[in-house]
Design a protein around this motif. Structure first.
Motif, PDB file in Angstrom:
ATOM      1  N   GLU A 293      13.959  22.221  77.373  1.00 13.71           N
ATOM      2  CA  GLU A 293      14.222  23.472  76.659  1.00 13.71           C
ATOM      3  C   GLU A 293      15.717  23.783  76.690  1.00 13.71           C
ATOM      4  O   GLU A 293      16.175  24.619  77.459  1.00 13.71           O
ATOM      5  CB  GLU A 293      13.439  24.614  77.287  1.00 13.71           C
ATOM      6  N   PRO A 294      16.498  23.103  75.843  1.00 15.33           N
ATOM      7  CA  PRO A 294      17.952  23.308  75.861  1.00 15.33           C
ATOM      8  C   PRO A 294      18.384  24.657  75.302  1.00 15.33           C
ATOM      9  O   PRO A 294      19.498  25.114  75.561  1.00 15.33           O
ATOM     10  CB  PRO A 294      18.479  22.160  74.990  1.00 15.33           C
ATOM     11  N   ARG A 295      17.536  25.285  74.505  1.00 19.80           N
ATOM     12  CA  ARG A 295      17.827  26.585  73.895  1.00 19.80           C
ATOM     13  C   ARG A 295      19.186  26.555  73.184  1.00 19.80           C
ATOM     14  O   ARG A 295      19.425  25.717  72.332  1.00 19.80           O
ATOM     15  CB  ARG A 295      17.739  27.690  74.945  1.00 19.80           C
ATOM     16  N   ALA A 299      23.331  21.509  71.336  1.00 23.39           N
ATOM     17  CA  ALA A 299      24.443  20.638  70.913  1.00 23.39           C
ATOM     18  C   ALA A 299      25.088  19.970  72.123  1.00 23.39           C
ATOM     19  O   ALA A 299      25.408  18.774  72.088  1.00 23.39           O
ATOM     20  CB  ALA A 299      25.476  21.445  70.130  1.00 23.39           C
ATOM     21  N   GLU A 300      25.248  20.720  73.200  1.00 24.54           N
ATOM     22  CA  GLU A 300      25.850  20.169  74.421  1.00 24.54           C
ATOM     23  C   GLU A 300      24.953  19.097  75.036  1.00 24.54           C
ATOM     24  O   GLU A 300      25.434  18.024  75.433  1.00 24.54           O
ATOM     25  CB  GLU A 300      26.079  21.300  75.425  1.00 24.54           C
ATOM     26  N   ILE A 301      23.651  19.364  75.101  1.00 25.10           N
ATOM     27  CA  ILE A 301      22.718  18.409  75.699  1.00 25.10           C
ATOM     28  C   ILE A 301      22.634  17.139  74.864  1.00 25.10           C
ATOM     29  O   ILE A 301      22.613  16.017  75.394  1.00 25.10           O
ATOM     30  CB  ILE A 301      21.325  19.055  75.851  1.00 25.10           C
ATOM     31  N   LEU A 302      22.610  17.288  73.540  1.00 23.43           N
ATOM     32  CA  LEU A 302      22.575  16.109  72.670  1.00 23.43           C
ATOM     33  C   LEU A 302      23.827  15.259  72.844  1.00 23.43           C
ATOM     34  O   LEU A 302      23.766  14.030  72.848  1.00 23.43           O
ATOM     35  CB  LEU A 302      22.415  16.534  71.216  1.00 23.43           C
ATOM     36  N   ASN A 303      24.971  15.905  72.963  1.00 23.41           N
ATOM     37  CA  ASN A 303      26.220  15.180  73.165  1.00 23.41           C
ATOM     38  C   ASN A 303      26.192  14.409  74.481  1.00 23.41           C
ATOM     39  O   ASN A 303      26.647  13.261  74.558  1.00 23.41           O
ATOM     40  CB  ASN A 303      27.395  16.165  73.151  1.00 23.41           C
ATOM     41  N   ILE A 304      25.645  15.029  75.521  1.00 22.30           N
ATOM     42  CA  ILE A 304      25.544  14.368  76.825  1.00 22.30           C
ATOM     43  C   ILE A 304      24.597  13.166  76.756  1.00 22.30           C
ATOM     44  O   ILE A 304      24.860  12.114  77.351  1.00 22.30           O
ATOM     45  CB  ILE A 304      25.061  15.377  77.888  1.00 22.30           C
ATOM     46  N   LEU A 336       8.053   7.972  66.072  1.00 22.54           N
ATOM     47  CA  LEU A 336       8.368   8.278  67.463  1.00 22.54           C
ATOM     48  C   LEU A 336       7.191   9.012  68.090  1.00 22.54           C
ATOM     49  O   LEU A 336       6.567   9.863  67.468  1.00 22.54           O
ATOM     50  CB  LEU A 336       9.617   9.156  67.563  1.00 22.54           C
ATOM     51  N   SER A 337       6.898   8.688  69.345  1.00 24.12           N
ATOM     52  CA  SER A 337       5.858   9.390  70.088  1.00 24.12           C
ATOM     53  C   SER A 337       6.305   9.512  71.540  1.00 24.12           C
ATOM     54  O   SER A 337       7.314   8.946  71.953  1.00 24.12           O
ATOM     55  CB  SER A 337       4.510   8.648  69.991  1.00 24.12           C
ATOM     56  N   GLY A 338       5.534  10.260  72.314  1.00 23.38           N
ATOM     57  CA  GLY A 338       5.878  10.453  73.715  1.00 23.38           C
ATOM     58  C   GLY A 338       6.740  11.682  73.932  1.00 23.38           C
ATOM     59  O   GLY A 338       7.484  12.118  73.045  1.00 23.38           O
ATOM     60  N   GLY A 339       6.647  12.248  75.110  1.00 23.45           N
ATOM     61  CA  GLY A 339       7.339  13.494  75.408  1.00 23.45           C
ATOM     62  C   GLY A 339       8.844  13.426  75.277  1.00 23.45           C
ATOM     63  O   GLY A 339       9.483  14.408  74.880  1.00 23.45           O
ATOM     64  N   SER A 344      15.042  18.003  70.272  1.00 22.20           N
ATOM     65  CA  SER A 344      15.563  18.193  68.918  1.00 22.20           C
ATOM     66  C   SER A 344      16.797  17.336  68.704  1.00 22.20           C
ATOM     67  O   SER A 344      17.685  17.289  69.561  1.00 22.20           O
ATOM     68  CB  SER A 344      15.917  19.670  68.693  1.00 22.20           C
ATOM     69  N   GLY A 345      16.828  16.641  67.576  1.00 22.05           N
ATOM     70  CA  GLY A 345      17.969  15.791  67.259  1.00 22.05           C
ATOM     71  C   GLY A 345      17.730  14.316  67.498  1.00 22.05           C
ATOM     72  O   GLY A 345      18.455  13.469  66.964  1.00 22.05           O
TER      73      GLY A 345
END
Length: 359
Positions: A293-295, A299-304, A336-339, A344-345
């Motif tokens: 849940e990056p909320r 954008a920061e989590i996707l970049n990481i 794509l499947s699986g947790g 998002s992204g």
């Protein structure tokens, strides 16, 4: 026993795509693996299953239960089928504390009041193996006998240590050959799973291998999911499925809704979690929560996570190139499947870098 074939229907796939109905003690099972949902995460599970359910007409007929036992949690799903439609009646995820498998399964069974005591289940990882080979043309009965005698040629396990099965994918290939899928699992893995389910009061009538459980989903929905004819060419195209689990990912390629290639890729949700933890200086628990849940920090989590995702994309692209070169069949779509795929992204990242539609 670990036996794909309980009757004369194809050994790795359901007869006419039907999952098993409720059974009485001692009855033979229908031939389809338990449905493996993947390592779904609690905050996103509702959204994930509602998305699946939106494609499934709601009609009622016969019940079937899939039980997925993973390294960190147990998952169960109850389906009902009528004609070509499926409905998700019930589902549950139970975290596993201190690797206590038995308690987790007990809690799931109690929460769902499962209508079937004969769940479908599957195993994966070390000690399981699937291969695709060409053999001289022969009837299925003769193939079974031949394979029982020659299984040690195809697997790096002693014959007495494994349960095996085989299935004819294409009965007529050039030079009087046929394409055959062969599968094996170590007896210790299957026997352990059987003992667990028996202690819990289940009648385990079918145990499969995870990639084939995924393949069975597409085979069961073959009347609903049409073949890809977007190119207008007669040449077949392949669809791929990437199941992104917590400890790793499984890539499967299907042609005409049948499996033709699979491999394990040792990149999964735990690698995303470790990356977030290292770069943000937070605990693994906090990092996993941010991943789920990056909320406003998406954008920061996707970049990481980009370097981990690009590593996974590279492995998938390598496999696509190999499959296309070996079989002269292009890959036209990726599912794509699986947790771990629910961040998002992720879908957009695969679509952009592989240049094919991704769902």
């Amino acid at each position: 026993s670990f036996d794909f074939a309980q009757d004369d229907s194809p050994s790795l796939f359901a007869r006419d795509g039907e999952p098993k109905a409720n059974q009485k003690d001692g009855e033979q099972s229908r031939t389809i693996c338990g449905l493996v949902i993947g390592n779904c995460m609690h905050p996103l599970l509702d959204k994930y299953l509602q998305t699946i359910k939106s494609f499934i007409p709601a009609k009622s007929a016969v019940f079937s239960v899939g039980l997925d036992i993973g390294p960190e949690s147990c998952r169960a799903i109850e389906l009902v089928k009528s004609a070509d439609s499926f409905e998700i009646l019930n589902w549950a995820v139970e975290p596993m504390e201190n690797a206590d498998l038995e308690t987790a399964v007990k809690k799931i069974a109690a929460r769902l009041s499962l209508s079937s005591k004969a769940p479908y289940t599957a195993v994966s990882g070390k000690g399981t193996l699937i291969r695709y080979i060409d053999m001289p043309r022969m009837p299925r009965e003769d193939l079974k006998k031949s394979f029982d005698l020659e299984a040690d040629r195809y697997f790096p396990f002693a014959r007495e240590q494994i349960y095996t099965d085989c299935y004819i994918l294409n009965p007529e290939t050039p030079q009087k050959q046929m394409s055959v899928l062969v599968a094996a699992a170590k007896k210790a893995i299957i026997d352990e799973r059987m003992e667990l389910l028996t202690r819990l009061g289940f009648i385990s009538s079918f145990i499969g291998i995870n990639p084939l459980a995924i393949a069975n989903v597409f085979h069961a929905f073959r009347k609903v999911i049409p073949k890809d004819t977007s190119s207008g060419a007669v040449q077949p195209t392949g669809w791929a499925v990437l199941d992104m689990e917590e400890v790793g990912s499984t890539l499967l390629v299907l042609v005409d809704h049948l499996p033709r290639f699979n491999r394990d890729i040792f990149v999964g949700g735990k690698d995303l979690t470790k990356r977030i933890s290292n770069l943000l200086g937070v605990s693994l628990a906090e990092a996993r929560e941010l991943r789920q849940e990056p909320r406003d920090r998406l954008a920061e989590i996707l970049n990481i996570c980009e370097s981990v995702l690009m590593n996974l994309v590279s492995e998938v692209r390598f496999s696509f190139d190999y499959f296309t070169t070996e079989h002269n069949i292009p890959i036209s779509k990726l599912f794509l499947s699986g947790g771990s795929s629910l961040l998002s992204g992720v879908l957009e990242s695969f679509s952009k870098n592989l240049d094919i539609p991704v769902e």
